[in-house]
Design a protein around this motif. Sequence first.
Motif: not given
Length: 254
Positions: A83-84, A131-135, A205-211, A221-224
């Motif tokens: 992001g940013g 935020d953090g995504r570009i197309r 938790s997806p974030q915890a599993a993929l970490a 790493e965001t909720p989405e």
Amino acid sequence: MAWAVLLAGLTWFSTRNDPPTVREQRTLAEAGPVVDGAIGELVAAASDAVLALAPPEIDRGCRITPFADGATLSREVELAVPGGEERAVLERVAGRLPATWRAGVRVTTDGPRLRADAGEFVVVRGRPVADGRIRLTVDTGCRLVGGGYVRPGPGAAGAEAGVLAEALRTLGGSAAGAETAVTAPCPGGGLARTAWSGVGEPTVSPQAALAPLAGGAPVVETPEVYAFRRDGVALLADLHPDGIRVAATSGCTR
């Protein structure tokens, strides 16, 4: 009579030898390889980002003339970036594209916008979509269909298949739909390939599993979104309460 013969001869020669002067003089079938090649150039230019190729889309129903229907072909590359850093990434991508494309980034009231000309009236655009995504989008505009667009084949599975399978096992959810592969030719040869699959509601938790797969250092790493690189493969997971879409991509290098 001599003037008519000369004019007919010049018209015949021009039709067969002169380059097109308007978009409608190139069919969708002729523009397809230009679009696919442009996607490969974008993948190579964004090789240090976490990216995923989206399937080609054909939108029918536009009109070339009041009497002739046409269609538009578009292809996209999705980028996940810290992001940013969206503007900096767009400028970096623009700087790595072929000089003949005259790529540039300008700042508008809606944020930074990348624009380039891939040739044959094929337009390249890029913009942040969140935020953090570009197309990044490659678009033919309305064309006569001609022989129709032939989508590049899926190619042979590479390292992305193993990373995707590992991510799906780690998430522990049930597969939601068959795995799909999208490809584009790389500028230096070979194929960029994205393999993606859906996962039903995860059991953890997806974030915890993929970490652990990300080595504890994801790019985003965001909720989405959870995105990282592993063994040269970019993995991008779109996280939703009712399911997850996971894409693994083997890209191009310059």
